[in-house]
Design a protein around this motif. Sequence first.
Motif, PDB file in Angstrom:
ATOM      1  N   UNK A  45       0.824  -1.209   0.000  1.00 20.11           N
ATOM      2  CA  UNK A  45       0.000   0.000   0.000  1.00 20.11           C
ATOM      3  C   UNK A  45       0.859   1.260   0.000  1.00 20.11           C
ATOM      4  N   UNK A  46       1.945   1.239   0.739  1.00 23.84           N
ATOM      5  CA  UNK A  46       2.848   2.389   0.737  1.00 23.84           C
ATOM      6  C   UNK A  46       3.482   2.579  -0.635  1.00 23.84           C
ATOM      7  N   UNK A  47       3.824   1.472  -1.258  1.00 23.43           N
ATOM      8  CA  UNK A  47       4.502   1.515  -2.554  1.00 23.43           C
ATOM      9  C   UNK A  47       3.594   2.042  -3.658  1.00 23.43           C
ATOM     10  N   UNK A  48       2.308   1.647  -3.634  1.00 23.99           N
ATOM     11  CA  UNK A  48       1.419   1.949  -4.756  1.00 23.99           C
ATOM     12  C   UNK A  48       0.268   2.887  -4.404  1.00 23.99           C
ATOM     13  N   UNK A  49       0.295   3.481  -3.219  1.00 25.85           N
ATOM     14  CA  UNK A  49      -0.831   4.316  -2.796  1.00 25.85           C
ATOM     15  C   UNK A  49      -1.062   5.497  -3.726  1.00 25.85           C
ATOM     16  N   UNK A 100      -8.982   4.068  -5.697  1.00 21.00           N
ATOM     17  CA  UNK A 100      -9.202   4.620  -4.354  1.00 21.00           C
ATOM     18  C   UNK A 100      -8.857   6.093  -4.278  1.00 21.00           C
ATOM     19  N   UNK A 101      -7.792   6.514  -4.949  1.00 21.97           N
ATOM     20  CA  UNK A 101      -7.332   7.903  -4.878  1.00 21.97           C
ATOM     21  C   UNK A 101      -8.037   8.841  -5.856  1.00 21.97           C
ATOM     22  N   UNK A 102      -8.767   8.286  -6.788  1.00 22.79           N
ATOM     23  CA  UNK A 102      -9.390   9.129  -7.805  1.00 22.79           C
ATOM     24  C   UNK A 102     -10.644   9.809  -7.265  1.00 22.79           C
ATOM     25  N   UNK A 131      -1.333   0.055 -10.985  1.00 22.45           N
ATOM     26  CA  UNK A 131      -1.821  -0.910  -9.996  1.00 22.45           C
ATOM     27  C   UNK A 131      -2.356  -2.158 -10.690  1.00 22.45           C
ATOM     28  N   UNK A 132      -3.127  -1.960 -11.740  1.00 20.14           N
ATOM     29  CA  UNK A 132      -3.665  -3.101 -12.491  1.00 20.14           C
ATOM     30  C   UNK A 132      -2.538  -3.890 -13.158  1.00 20.14           C
ATOM     31  N   UNK A 133      -1.545  -3.191 -13.664  1.00 17.44           N
ATOM     32  CA  UNK A 133      -0.396  -3.874 -14.263  1.00 17.44           C
ATOM     33  C   UNK A 133       0.304  -4.745 -13.233  1.00 17.44           C
ATOM     34  N   UNK A 134       0.489  -4.218 -12.023  1.00 22.87           N
ATOM     35  CA  UNK A 134       1.118  -5.006 -10.955  1.00 22.87           C
ATOM     36  C   UNK A 134       0.302  -6.259 -10.679  1.00 22.87           C
ATOM     37  N   UNK A 135      -1.008  -6.132 -10.641  1.00 25.84           N
ATOM     38  CA  UNK A 135      -1.871  -7.291 -10.391  1.00 25.84           C
ATOM     39  C   UNK A 135      -1.730  -8.333 -11.498  1.00 25.84           C
ATOM     40  N   UNK A 141     -10.947   6.189   4.283  1.00 25.79           N
ATOM     41  CA  UNK A 141      -9.631   5.651   4.630  1.00 25.79           C
ATOM     42  C   UNK A 141      -9.372   4.288   3.981  1.00 25.79           C
ATOM     43  N   UNK A 142     -10.110   3.967   2.976  1.00 27.52           N
ATOM     44  CA  UNK A 142      -9.983   2.674   2.303  1.00 27.52           C
ATOM     45  C   UNK A 142      -8.618   2.531   1.636  1.00 27.52           C
ATOM     46  N   UNK A 143      -7.905   1.430   1.853  1.00 29.28           N
ATOM     47  CA  UNK A 143      -6.599   1.239   1.223  1.00 29.28           C
ATOM     48  C   UNK A 143      -6.722   0.751  -0.221  1.00 29.28           C
ATOM     49  N   UNK A 144      -5.615   0.777  -0.925  1.00 33.36           N
ATOM     50  CA  UNK A 144      -5.588   0.210  -2.278  1.00 33.36           C
ATOM     51  C   UNK A 144      -5.738  -1.311  -2.204  1.00 33.36           C
ATOM     52  N   UNK A 145      -4.963  -1.925  -1.310  1.00 33.46           N
ATOM     53  CA  UNK A 145      -4.993  -3.379  -1.135  1.00 33.46           C
ATOM     54  C   UNK A 145      -5.517  -3.707   0.256  1.00 33.46           C
ATOM     55  N   UNK A 146      -6.425  -4.670   0.322  1.00 36.25           N
ATOM     56  CA  UNK A 146      -6.954  -5.119   1.601  1.00 36.25           C
ATOM     57  C   UNK A 146      -7.393  -6.571   1.479  1.00 36.25           C
ATOM     58  N   UNK A 147      -7.648  -7.198   2.609  1.00 36.20           N
ATOM     59  CA  UNK A 147      -8.172  -8.562   2.617  1.00 36.20           C
ATOM     60  C   UNK A 147      -9.668  -8.520   2.891  1.00 36.20           C
ATOM     61  N   UNK A 148     -10.427  -9.357   2.177  1.00 34.28           N
ATOM     62  CA  UNK A 148     -11.856  -9.437   2.476  1.00 34.28           C
ATOM     63  C   UNK A 148     -12.079 -10.370   3.655  1.00 34.28           C
ATOM     64  N   UNK A 149     -13.320 -10.586   4.011  1.00 30.35           N
ATOM     65  CA  UNK A 149     -13.637 -11.352   5.220  1.00 30.35           C
ATOM     66  C   UNK A 149     -13.198 -12.806   5.116  1.00 30.35           C
TER      67      UNK A 149
END
Length: 242
Positions: free
Chosen positions: A19-23, A181-183, A30-34, A163-171
Amino acid sequence: MDPCIETPKQQTVDIDQLNQQLDKAHPKSILTWCLENLPEGLIQSTAFGASGMVIMDLLYKDLNPNPSIPVLFLDTLHHFPETLKLANDAQAHYGVDLQIFRPQGVTSRAEFAQHYGEQLWETDLEQFHQLTKVEPLRRGLEQLQVATWITGRRRDQSSTRAKMPIFECDRDGRLKVNPLANWSYKDVWNYLVNNQVLYNPLYDQGYASIGDEPLTTMTKPGEEERAGRWRGKARTECGMHA
């Protein structure tokens, strides 16, 4: 510390570090990284809103993933006709692998009402969302063997997403990615207009956020983007992203 994920390249990645790297990265980066690091079990989840169409355009016009990334769409049986038409038009335009999941045991709004009662969203909104969104989403993620899913959520959509991050884990421990997220709302529409991307014509009629027809109203000047969703009800999310 958030959980770590292990990529197909056998690199353990800490979500906090990622998240720090790609925030501040562009959504395309971000999509390319994925695509490069998480190609297996990767999907896009969308209801064909403006943000979802930006992601779809970035993926299929610019990045052109091979093999194709499935697009998971929840047909709640209560969408606007315009939304269903856009889903069909987008599938034809981009050639996406559209995977549609509906409430179990019913195939139409009339059948849904027969099984669960007229206007269930008025008598039991929690059950309505459980039947139309939460359970179909869970079933879709399981059947498609999803490890990572991409959403169109943004921080400026509502105070609950600020405060939603770019990357997170679902339940269930899957990785969830929010490239936009930043747009801002303006960023999204600048992209749509400048790139002539398909979008729902209801936006031109005063809807800022489009969900189920019985639960969506036009947005008034000065209101949050999602203020027209669940108007008059103490609710800001359907439960999909809890």
